[in-house]
Design a protein around this motif. Structure first.
Motif, short mmCIF file in Angstrom:
data_model
loop_
_atom_site.label_atom_id
_atom_site.label_comp_id
_atom_site.label_asym_id
_atom_site.label_seq_id
_atom_site.Cartn_x
_atom_site.Cartn_y
_atom_site.Cartn_z
N ARG A 111 0.60 -1.05 -0.13
CA ARG A 111 0.19 -0.27 -0.30
C ARG A 111 0.88 1.28 0.04
O ARG A 111 0.31 2.18 -0.91
CB ARG A 111 -0.92 0.05 0.88
CG ARG A 111 -2.12 -0.41 1.39
CD ARG A 111 -2.62 -0.93 2.39
NE ARG A 111 -3.28 -1.83 3.08
CZ ARG A 111 -4.65 -2.65 2.45
NH1 ARG A 111 -4.47 -2.42 1.42
NH2 ARG A 111 -4.91 -3.94 2.71
N SER A 112 1.81 1.40 1.00
CA SER A 112 2.97 2.71 0.78
C SER A 112 3.33 2.91 -0.63
O SER A 112 4.05 3.78 -0.99
CB SER A 112 3.74 2.47 2.03
OG SER A 112 2.86 2.26 3.54
N ALA A 113 3.76 1.44 -1.41
CA ALA A 113 4.91 1.39 -2.38
C ALA A 113 4.48 2.08 -3.46
O ALA A 113 4.82 3.00 -4.15
CB ALA A 113 6.30 0.60 -1.88
N LEU A 114 3.19 1.51 -3.38
CA LEU A 114 2.54 1.43 -4.74
C LEU A 114 0.85 2.12 -4.43
O LEU A 114 -0.29 1.43 -4.83
CB LEU A 114 2.53 -0.02 -5.15
CG LEU A 114 3.50 -0.73 -5.23
CD1 LEU A 114 3.28 -2.09 -5.95
CD2 LEU A 114 4.81 0.06 -6.74
N PRO A 115 0.62 3.17 -4.18
CA PRO A 115 -0.48 3.91 -3.83
C PRO A 115 -1.95 3.86 -5.46
O PRO A 115 -0.74 3.20 -6.13
CB PRO A 115 -0.25 4.79 -3.51
CG PRO A 115 0.77 5.80 -4.03
CD PRO A 115 1.52 3.87 -3.83
N MET A 116 -2.82 3.32 -5.00
CA MET A 116 -3.54 3.31 -6.68
C MET A 116 -3.29 4.64 -6.74
O MET A 116 -3.60 6.13 -6.43
CB MET A 116 -5.00 2.83 -5.57
CG MET A 116 -5.77 2.82 -7.37
SD MET A 116 -7.21 1.55 -6.34
CE MET A 116 -8.93 3.06 -6.85
N ASN A 117 -3.66 4.72 -8.42
CA ASN A 117 -3.29 5.73 -8.81
C ASN A 117 -3.82 5.13 -10.64
O ASN A 117 -2.97 4.99 -11.23
CB ASN A 117 -2.03 6.72 -9.35
CG ASN A 117 -2.41 7.85 -9.56
OD1 ASN A 117 -3.28 7.84 -10.70
ND2 ASN A 117 -1.62 8.70 -9.01
N LEU A 118 -5.25 4.66 -11.03
CA LEU A 118 -5.22 4.88 -12.30
C LEU A 118 -4.81 5.73 -13.37
O LEU A 118 -5.30 4.83 -14.42
CB LEU A 118 -7.54 4.57 -11.94
CG LEU A 118 -7.87 3.80 -10.62
CD1 LEU A 118 -8.98 3.67 -11.76
CD2 LEU A 118 -6.97 2.41 -11.33
N LYS A 119 -4.69 6.78 -13.17
CA LYS A 119 -4.82 7.28 -14.78
C LYS A 119 -2.20 7.09 -14.97
O LYS A 119 -2.44 7.70 -15.51
CB LYS A 119 -4.95 8.89 -14.35
CG LYS A 119 -6.46 9.38 -13.97
CD LYS A 119 -6.54 10.40 -13.60
CE LYS A 119 -8.19 11.33 -13.28
NZ LYS A 119 -8.55 12.66 -13.12
N ALA A 120 -2.36 7.09 -13.77
CA ALA A 120 -0.67 7.01 -13.77
C ALA A 120 -0.21 5.33 -13.98
O ALA A 120 -1.15 4.52 -13.89
CB ALA A 120 0.19 7.35 -12.73
#
Length: 218
Positions: A111-120
């Motif tokens: 969760r900390s290293a790969l936060p959700m970001n659908l646009k990226a």
């Protein structure tokens, strides 16, 4: 007039909002979606701390108010048992609860290293050891479920609570260009092409950029 309302934060960034929305849709609930502004304190705290314990998503159904994703799932599975949010078999249901609870409480490094970001999209993104260990555990969960229940979803031919809980991770795999073994990659693609996920992603693409602090992750 809708029978219920689900309050969420960002469609682009909030994994917990996505889970709550999927669960409501899978249950067949007639609801409207209310999106908090990025200036809302609960919304910003939930996004920036990556925590499931804030009051978003929050479901209002008549006089009943339920928050926390697993609490929403428990309420809707009792209210709409015919929707199949949980497997019918008691052993399968226990397994589904177990891995859903594991996602709810664990995978902190990911969760900390790969936060959700659908646009990226970050090709060649460097993974650190903590996130790698979480990814290895996720692959083990996927393989175990697909072996036991024959896919293409975690508990068979149709999605259930566990798929809603693990769906945001599949978006992270795409965003951060995570290499997966073929079977786990196939499950990721099944989730990403799930019509409900496509609908959510299309709405997220239209969402304004409001949470500037998340840019600091990169």
């Amino acid at each position: 007039m809708h029978a219920a309302a689900l309050t969420i934060s960002s469609r682009n960034y909030s994994s917990w909002s996505l889970r709550g929305w999927l669960i409501c849709r899978m249950a067949g609930l007639d609801f409207r979606t209310e999106v908090l502004s990025g200036d809302d304190a609960n919304s910003r705290a939930e996004l920036l701390h990556l925590s499931p314990s804030f009051l978003v998503p929050r479901l209002r159904h008549g006089d009943i108010v339920v928050w926390d994703t697993l609490a929403i799932a428990a309420y809707l599975s009792e209210t709409f048992p015919e929707a199949g949010l949980l497997p019918r078999d008691v052993a399968e249901r226990a397994h589904c609860h177990s891995i859903s609870g594991e996602m709810h409480a664990g995978f902190v490094n990911l969760r900390s290293a790969l936060p959700m970001n659908l646009k990226a999209f970050h090709p060649g993104f460097r993974l650190f050891n903590g996130a790698r260990a979480d990814i290895e555990r996720l692959v083990t969960i996927f393989d175990d479920c697909l072996d036991r229940y024959d896919g293409p979803f975690l508990f068979g031919p149709t999605p259930c609570l566990a798929d809603a809980m693990y769906a945001p991770v599949c978006t992270r795999f795409r965003t951060y260009d995570v290499r997966l073994p073929p079977r786990a990659a196939g499950y990721r693609d099944t989730i990403l092409h799930w019509p409900l996920m496509v609908e959510w992603a299309e709405a997220a693409a239209e969402e304004p950029e409001e949470i500037e602090e998340l840019d600091m992750e990169f």
